[in-house]
Design an enzyme around this catalytic site. Sequence first.
Site, PDB file in Angstrom:
ATOM      1  N   GLU A  22       0.828  -1.211   0.000  1.00  0.00           N
ATOM      2  CA  GLU A  22       0.000   0.000   0.000  1.00  0.00           C
ATOM      3  C   GLU A  22       0.861   1.259   0.000  1.00  0.00           C
ATOM      4  OE1 GLU A  22      -4.004  -0.595   2.295  1.00  0.00           O
ATOM      5  OE2 GLU A  22      -2.371  -1.456   3.492  1.00  0.00           O
ATOM      6  N   TYR A  54     -11.412  28.293   2.159  1.00  0.00           N
ATOM      7  CA  TYR A  54     -11.450  26.869   1.831  1.00  0.00           C
ATOM      8  C   TYR A  54     -10.333  26.456   0.888  1.00  0.00           C
ATOM      9  CZ  TYR A  54     -14.602  28.553  -1.914  1.00  0.00           C
ATOM     10  OH  TYR A  54     -15.184  29.226  -2.952  1.00  0.00           O
ATOM     11  N   GLU A  73      -7.367   6.899  10.335  1.00  0.00           N
ATOM     12  CA  GLU A  73      -7.740   7.654  11.531  1.00  0.00           C
ATOM     13  C   GLU A  73      -6.668   8.690  11.867  1.00  0.00           C
ATOM     14  OE1 GLU A  73      -7.830   4.393  11.091  1.00  0.00           O
ATOM     15  OE2 GLU A  73      -9.421   3.437  12.278  1.00  0.00           O
ATOM     16  N   LYS A  99     -10.789   4.897   1.305  1.00  0.00           N
ATOM     17  CA  LYS A  99      -9.762   4.233   0.495  1.00  0.00           C
ATOM     18  C   LYS A  99     -10.512   3.501  -0.608  1.00  0.00           C
ATOM     19  CE  LYS A  99      -6.217   2.264   2.425  1.00  0.00           C
ATOM     20  NZ  LYS A  99      -5.285   1.349   3.107  1.00  0.00           N
TER      21      LYS A  99
END
Length: 120
Positions: A22, A54, A73, A99
């Site tokens: 990954e 933003y 997280e 993901k």
Amino acid sequence: MKSRILLEELWIYAFHGVLPEETLTGTYYLLDVELHADLWKASQSDSLSDTVNYAEVNAIIHEQMRVPSKLLEHVAGRIMASVSQRFPEVEYMRVKITKTAPPMEGEMRGVSVELERAFR
């Protein structure tokens, strides 16, 4: 009454995950970010200094997504901490990271982690 800024369906290629492949091959991540702040002054003044920029939030998100992490997280937490540090007027934040190609059995649209936090 709530005022919100929403960054929706932000696609970013990054290298997060527990498995070694990954962090080598990476994948696309889909982010949704919601900010609550008092935007009424900006609605009257038409001044960027009276709102949460933003474009800067987007830059923070991209910056944090470039830092490889094992856990989504952790990435979401870093995004929230960085945005709240830059914009202390943000009262609440929600970050959802998906993901899109998790290395798991079966076909799916993705796996998501969502963190939310009130800052006041």
